[in-house]
Enzyme design. Structure first.
Site, PDB file in Angstrom:
ATOM      1  N   THR A   1       0.853  -1.196   0.000  1.00 15.35           N
ATOM      2  CA  THR A   1       0.000   0.000   0.000  1.00 15.35           C
ATOM      3  C   THR A   1       0.886   1.241   0.000  1.00 15.35           C
ATOM      4  O   THR A   1       1.949   1.242   0.623  1.00 15.35           O
ATOM      5  CB  THR A   1      -0.883  -0.026   1.270  1.00 15.35           C
ATOM      6  OG1 THR A   1      -1.802  -1.112   1.156  1.00 15.35           O
ATOM      7  CG2 THR A   1      -1.671   1.267   1.447  1.00 15.35           C
TER       8      THR A   1
ATOM      9  N   SER B   1       2.243   5.240  -1.919  1.00 16.46           N
ATOM     10  CA  SER B   1       2.550   5.959  -3.153  1.00 16.46           C
ATOM     11  C   SER B   1       3.605   5.234  -3.998  1.00 16.46           C
ATOM     12  O   SER B   1       3.649   5.415  -5.217  1.00 16.46           O
ATOM     13  CB  SER B   1       3.007   7.382  -2.827  1.00 16.46           C
ATOM     14  OG  SER B   1       4.162   7.357  -2.014  1.00 16.46           O
ATOM     15  N   THR B   2       4.476   4.443  -3.389  1.00 15.11           N
ATOM     16  CA  THR B   2       5.460   3.687  -4.172  1.00 15.11           C
ATOM     17  C   THR B   2       4.762   2.516  -4.858  1.00 15.11           C
ATOM     18  O   THR B   2       5.015   2.231  -6.044  1.00 15.11           O
ATOM     19  CB  THR B   2       6.623   3.204  -3.273  1.00 15.11           C
ATOM     20  OG1 THR B   2       7.020   4.281  -2.425  1.00 15.11           O
ATOM     21  CG2 THR B   2       7.814   2.749  -4.097  1.00 15.11           C
TER      22      THR B   2
ATOM     23  N   LYS C   1       7.061   0.698   8.908  1.00 15.14           N
ATOM     24  CA  LYS C   1       6.003   0.719   7.911  1.00 15.14           C
ATOM     25  C   LYS C   1       4.696   1.133   8.581  1.00 15.14           C
ATOM     26  O   LYS C   1       4.587   1.118   9.790  1.00 15.14           O
ATOM     27  CB  LYS C   1       5.833  -0.666   7.272  1.00 15.14           C
ATOM     28  CG  LYS C   1       6.930  -0.967   6.265  1.00 15.14           C
ATOM     29  CD  LYS C   1       6.678  -2.256   5.476  1.00 15.14           C
ATOM     30  CE  LYS C   1       5.297  -2.405   4.926  1.00 15.14           C
ATOM     31  NZ  LYS C   1       4.850  -1.280   4.054  1.00 15.14           N
TER      32      LYS C   1
ATOM     33  N   GLY D   1       0.586   4.521   5.958  1.00 11.36           N
ATOM     34  CA  GLY D   1      -0.788   4.523   5.451  1.00 11.36           C
ATOM     35  C   GLY D   1      -1.727   3.743   6.354  1.00 11.36           C
ATOM     36  O   GLY D   1      -2.890   3.514   6.000  1.00 11.36           O
TER      37      GLY D   1
ATOM     38  N   GLU E   1      -0.180  -5.617   5.895  1.00 10.27           N
ATOM     39  CA  GLU E   1       1.110  -5.678   5.182  1.00 10.27           C
ATOM     40  C   GLU E   1       2.046  -6.694   5.834  1.00 10.27           C
ATOM     41  O   GLU E   1       2.767  -7.424   5.143  1.00 10.27           O
ATOM     42  CB  GLU E   1       1.767  -4.295   5.179  1.00 10.27           C
ATOM     43  CG  GLU E   1       1.026  -3.306   4.295  1.00 10.27           C
ATOM     44  CD  GLU E   1       1.523  -1.874   4.417  1.00 10.27           C
ATOM     45  OE1 GLU E   1       1.288  -1.098   3.495  1.00 10.27           O
ATOM     46  OE2 GLU E   1       2.145  -1.522   5.435  1.00 10.27           O
TER      47      GLU E   1
ATOM     48  N   LYS F   1      14.222   7.240   2.088  1.00  6.81           N
ATOM     49  CA  LYS F   1      13.726   6.330   3.130  1.00  6.81           C
ATOM     50  C   LYS F   1      14.871   5.655   3.884  1.00  6.81           C
ATOM     51  O   LYS F   1      14.648   4.993   4.897  1.00  6.81           O
ATOM     52  CB  LYS F   1      12.821   5.249   2.509  1.00  6.81           C
ATOM     53  CG  LYS F   1      11.633   5.801   1.736  1.00  6.81           C
ATOM     54  CD  LYS F   1      10.704   6.564   2.634  1.00  6.81           C
ATOM     55  CE  LYS F   1       9.480   7.126   1.953  1.00  6.81           C
ATOM     56  NZ  LYS F   1       8.574   6.162   1.385  1.00  6.81           N
TER      57      LYS F   1
HETATM   58  C1  5RP Z   1       1.442   1.886   4.249  1.00 12.23           C
HETATM   59  C2  5RP Z   1       2.906   1.646   4.240  1.00 12.23           C
HETATM   60  C3  5RP Z   1       3.682   2.203   3.103  1.00 12.23           C
HETATM   61  O1  5RP Z   1       4.354   1.168   2.457  1.00 12.23           O
HETATM   62  C4  5RP Z   1       4.666   3.202   3.650  1.00 12.23           C
HETATM   63  O2  5RP Z   1       3.966   4.168   4.420  1.00 12.23           O
HETATM   64  C5  5RP Z   1       5.424   3.906   2.520  1.00 12.23           C
HETATM   65  O3  5RP Z   1       4.524   4.682   1.804  1.00 12.23           O
HETATM   66  P1  5RP Z   1       4.923   5.456   0.478  1.00 12.23           P
HETATM   67  O4  5RP Z   1       5.257   4.451  -0.554  1.00 12.23           O
HETATM   68  O5  5RP Z   1       3.688   6.263   0.162  1.00 12.23           O
HETATM   69  O6  5RP Z   1       6.089   6.359   0.817  1.00 12.23           O
HETATM   70  O7  5RP Z   1       3.498   1.029   5.103  1.00 12.23           O
HETATM   71  O8  5RP Z   1       0.856   1.405   5.427  1.00 12.23           O
END
Ligand code: 5RP
Length: 221
Positions: A32, A34-35, A97, A100, A106, A124
């Site tokens: 989940t 944006s990546t 993590k 989101g 996850e 990151k």
């Molecule tokens: C969601 C997550 C995402 O993988 C983590 O927050 C990274 O998010 P993004 O790819 O938007 O930077 O753990 O629960």
């Protein structure tokens, strides 16, 4: 046309590198965030015969829209691969993590997968994990649980799809292992967002114009 910021280009490059590792006929856990949003169209474009499990309603909706086959995670008992983002990656491979709020699903998906591939932009990578550590809490006894976990803050977002309350632990993380064990043993904590290095097969990190492959425990970082 505006150029996307470096981190967006790095996320996309990492996601595309991970897609190249997905094999025909495999079962795939989709993370989940944006990546992962870059992962889904790239995976759909490969047009593979694969069966996917989604870690959030948002990922499920987007994946279905792109024509990926999604199955509820109550029929499969293992996955070939899971691919997901991260908020922080430390030098030994510990992750934070759950930015989101999807970290419970996850983690279930990552643990069930033969290979867990993390995709991220270079921002990151951190020297030391820092708060916040995402938490999913049982609504029953919520305020008593919060009192025991202080310093902690409710995130003020809707509950998880499983009815859990999303919060963040705001204390020091001197030892991720100790904090993870303490949170795991705290009644009322459904799951926390610390993922151990042993869970991570590899991290693909966009770094300028290249993608670096990090393997926890191999001394590759
Ligand atoms: C969601 C997550 C995402 O993988 C983590 O927050 C990274 O998010 P993004 O790819 O938007 O930077 O753990 O629960």
């Amino acid at each position: 046309m505006t150029t996307p910021p470096d981190s967006e280009r790095e996320k996309q490059a990492a996601a595309e590198a991970a897609v190249a590792l997905v094999e025909e006929g495999s079962t795939v856990g989709l993370g989940t965030g944006s990546t992962v949003a870059y992962l889904l169209p790239a995976l759909a474009r490969r047009n593979l015969d694969i069966l996917c499990v989604a870690t959030s309603p948002a990922t499920e909706a987007k994946a279905r829209e792109l024509g990926l086959r999604i199955q509820p995670f109550d029929r499969l008992d293992r996955l070939d691969v899971a691919i997901d983002g991260a908020d922080q990656i430390d030098p030994s491979g510990w992750l934070v993590k759950g930015g989101g709020g999807a970290h419970t699903r996850e983690k279930i998906v990552a643990v069930a997968a033969e290979r867990f591939i993390v995709i991220a932009s270079s921002d990151k990578l951190v020297e030391e994990l820092v708060a916040p550590v995402p938490l999913e809490l049982l609504p029953f006894g919520l305020h008593a649980t919060l009192r025991r976990l202080e310093p902690v803050a409710l995130r003020g977002v809707p509950p998880s799809p499983d009815g859990g309350v999303i919060a963040d632990y705001l204390g020091q993380i001197e030892s991720p292992e100790e904090v993870a064990a303490w949170l795991a043993g705290a009644p009322g904590v459904v799951e926390h967002g610390l993922f151990p290095p042993g869970l991570v097969t590899e991290a693909l990190v966009g770094d300028g114009s290249v993608v670096t492959r990090l393997v926890p425990g191999s001394g590759s970082r």
